[in-house]
Design an enzyme around this catalytic site. Sequence first.
Site, mmCIF file in Angstrom:
data_model
loop_
_atom_site.group_PDB
_atom_site.id
_atom_site.type_symbol
_atom_site.label_atom_id
_atom_site.label_comp_id
_atom_site.label_asym_id
_atom_site.label_seq_id
_atom_site.Cartn_x
_atom_site.Cartn_y
_atom_site.Cartn_z
ATOM 1 N N SER A 187 55.131 19.323 -3.128
ATOM 2 C CA SER A 187 54.586 18.210 -2.335
ATOM 3 C C SER A 187 55.706 17.245 -1.972
ATOM 4 O O SER A 187 56.666 17.081 -2.737
ATOM 5 C CB SER A 187 53.530 17.455 -3.132
ATOM 6 N N ASP A 188 55.577 16.595 -0.820
ATOM 7 C CA ASP A 188 56.420 15.428 -0.609
ATOM 8 C C ASP A 188 56.003 14.411 -1.672
ATOM 9 O O ASP A 188 54.940 14.533 -2.300
ATOM 10 C CB ASP A 188 56.278 14.869 0.812
ATOM 11 N N TRP A 189 56.841 13.415 -1.878
ATOM 12 C CA TRP A 189 56.704 12.527 -3.045
ATOM 13 C C TRP A 189 55.448 11.659 -2.944
ATOM 14 O O TRP A 189 55.396 10.679 -2.213
ATOM 15 C CB TRP A 189 57.979 11.710 -3.176
ATOM 16 N N GLY A 190 54.424 12.087 -3.666
ATOM 17 C CA GLY A 190 53.159 11.348 -3.613
ATOM 18 C C GLY A 190 52.228 11.840 -2.517
ATOM 19 O O GLY A 190 51.257 11.160 -2.186
#
Length: 755
Positions: free
Chosen positions: A266-269
Site C-alpha cells: 500500500s502507499d503509506w496509509g
Amino acid sequence: MAMWLRLKITLLLLLSTNVLESYGFTQRSWSESADLANKTVALLTLDEKIGMVTGVGQFNSRCVGNIKPPNRSLSITTSSNTVLNVSIPPLCFQDGPAGLRLVKNVTGFPTGINAASTFSRRLMRARGEALGEEFRGKGVNVFLGPAMDIMRNPKAGRGWESFGPDPYLNGEGAYETIIGVQSAGVMACAKHYLANNQEHWRYGLSANVDERTLREMYWWPFMRSIDANVSSVMCAYNRLNGTSSCHNEDLIGLLSEGGFQGFVVSDWGATHDSATDNALAGLDMEQPGDFILIGGGVYGNGLKNAVNDGSVPVEVLNGMVAKILTPWFVLGQDQGFPAINFDAQHADGSGNLNLNVNVRTDAHTELTREIGRASAVLLKNNRTTTDGTPTGTTIRGLPVSQERIKSIAIIGRDAKLPNLDCNPPLTAGLNQCNDGTMSIGWGSGSNSLDFIVPPNTAIRDFVGNSATITESLSNDRPAGPNAAIGKDLAIVFANAMSGELGFYFVVDGNQGDRNDLDLWFKGGSLIEAVAAVNNNTVVVIHSVGPVPMPWSNHPNITAIIYAGAPGEQTGPSLVDVIWGAYNPRGRLPFTIADSEDDYGTTIVYNSITGFPTIDYTERLLLDYRYMDSKNIAPRFEFGFGLSYTKFEYSSLSISSSGSSQVVSFTIKNTGGLDGTEIPQLYLGFPGSAGEPEKVLRGFDEVDLKAGESKQVSLTISEREMSVWDTPSHSWVRPQGTFEVFVGASVKDIRLTGSF
Ligand code: NOJ
C-alpha cells in the site's frame, strides 16, 4: 574548483570501491524462488506471517517503512537437496525515485522527468543502476520507485517524479529504471497504481477511467514494469472508478493477468476499510502499518483476527508472504545483503549509523552531470548559421565564446545555492523550503542536496579570470536589470516548483500541485526586464513541468535553455552546454503551450462535496495528442530540442519481421560540429482505430561526427501496433494502413511512409 568540492572528490576517490563488483550474489529464477518462498512460509507461525505483511510504523522505523521479520534463522531444503539457512531482515523501504531521501553522503540524482528529456534508454538504465548501487549500499531492500504517474495535467504536483504525459515514454523510463535498480539486487516498486494524477484530494478522489483509456494510457507503464520483472507495485491513495486502489480486486487482478509475480504494497496509509477487504482484493503488505491519514493501520491484529475467524483463509495469507519473499530470493537478498545503515527519521539526515559506508562514488557525480547536460533542452538560439554551426560573426547566443565574452551578469534567485532550512525544523529536508536553485521538487520524492553545485558557483569556477562576473541573486527589480546593463552577456535564471501534498507541505500557497503554470517569484517579469536592457540575454528555466514563455520571441533573448529539474550537478551540466563543451541534445518530454487551456485537462482544487470524482473524459488525448486534435499550435512541441549542429533524414524503408515492423532510415550530421540526434517515430493508426493523430512508438539517440551518416532502425512490436478492444478485453491490431512519421519532434516530421 572550490576547495570543498576538491576535497570531497579526493575523499570519494580514496574511499570508492566498485560496489557492483563486490555484490557477489546469484540471481535465481522466479520459479525456484517461489519454491523457496513457499517452503519458508511453511515454517512460519501465524504471528510471524502477520509481522511479514504489516509495517511497524513510520516513526518507529529506521527506514520510511520496515516489517517485523521472524526473529530466528530458518532452514529450508532447496530443490537440489541442499540446506539453505535463511534470516529474513526487517526489510527496509525507502524513497525516493531520484535518490535516497533524508540520507547523508549520497547523490542527488536527476529527476524522472529529466531522465525522460534525455530520450536515452542508456542513460535511463545507467541512472537506475547507480540508484540501485546507492540504495543497496545503505541497506535498502526496496527502492520506492520508479514513479510512472502520467502527467495528466502539467500542474500535477508530482509530475516531475515520473516521465511525462506520454505513456510510451513513461513505459520506457520505467522499464530501464527497473532493470537498472534490480541489477544491483535491490527490489524496485512501481508506483502509484493507478491513475494517481493530482495531489489535491489524493487521499480519496475517484479517477473515473474507461477501460480503453486505462489500458492504453495509465496501465501501459505498469505493463512495461512487469516486462522488466518488477518486484513490487505500490497501490495508490486515490480510488479508481469508485473503489480504493488497495482493495480494488479488479485493478490488482490486472497485475497477475499481466504476469506480475511480486507483491503489492500500500502507499503509506492508503488502506481503507477492513483487513479482509484488502487481503481478499490482493494487497500483500500494508505500510507503514500505523499511519492513519484517512485509512491505514488495518493489518496487524485486524488481519490476525480475520484469519482466526476464517474471513481471510490462511492460504491467502500464505500467498501474501510468499509473494513478498519471492523477489527477495530472486534478487539474492538472502546472500550477504548489507544491513540498514542509516536512520531516515532525522530530518537533517543525521543519525546515519555508519557514515564510512561509502555508497556515493565519483562515477555517480559524473553520471548526474551527464544526465543533466543531456536533458537540457535548447529551445532557442540565435548564434547559428543556416547549417546550424555557431557563426563567428555574432557573439550573441550559444555557445558562449570564452575569448569574446568579457563581462557576464548572473541574475535570479534560481542561480544560487539553496538554503534548505525550514522553520520549524520538523519539516526540513524534503526540499520544501528551497530559496535558491531548483534541482528537484519537494516531498517524499526529493533527494539529498548536500553536494549541490549551483549555477553561479559553476559559472564562476569555469570562467575564472576570463571575464568579469556581476551577480544579482534575487528576483528583485531593478537590481536584476541593473546588473545586466552594459554586459556582453546576461544569464537570467527563473524557476517553477511543485511537490507532494502532505499535511505540512504547502509551499508558497501551493498544496503540491502548482496553482498556475507561471514561473514563480515573478520570474517572467524578471526575464522581460533583463531582456529590455541587454541584447544578449540567455534564459535558463528550472521547472517541474511546462511554463508558458510569452517572452520567447523577444529579439534580445538570444537563447533559452529548459533545464528541468536536473539534480545536484545542475551548475556544471549547464556550463557544459552554455560554453559548448557539450552539444545539447535534450528534448521536451511534454509540450510547452501558451495557456493551460491548450492541455485540455484541469486539476480539481475545490470540491464542496468532499472527495471529488474526476472523469477522464479526454481519454487518449493528452498533451501533443490533444493539441493535434484541436489544431493548437504549441510554442515548443513535444520532442523538440535544438543542437549546435544540424541533421538531415533520408531513405526511409519499412519491412516486416515476424509480427513486428522495422522502420529504417539514414541520419546525416550536416553541420560543423559533432552531435547527437534524437529521432522519434510516431505512428498514425488506421482511421477506424479511433487513435490520436500521432502516437510516439519509438526513439533513439544517434551520435554523429560532423559530416557522418548512420542508418537507424526502430522496431514496432505487435503490441505497440495494437489498441485496447473493450468488447473483447484484449489488445487488437486494427486492420488497415498505418502511417509512419519519423522526425526530430512531433511537429518536425522529416520522413513519412506507411504499411
Ligand atoms: C507517500 C508517497 O505517495 C509515496 O510515493 C511514498 O513512497 C510514500 N509516501 C513513502 O514515503
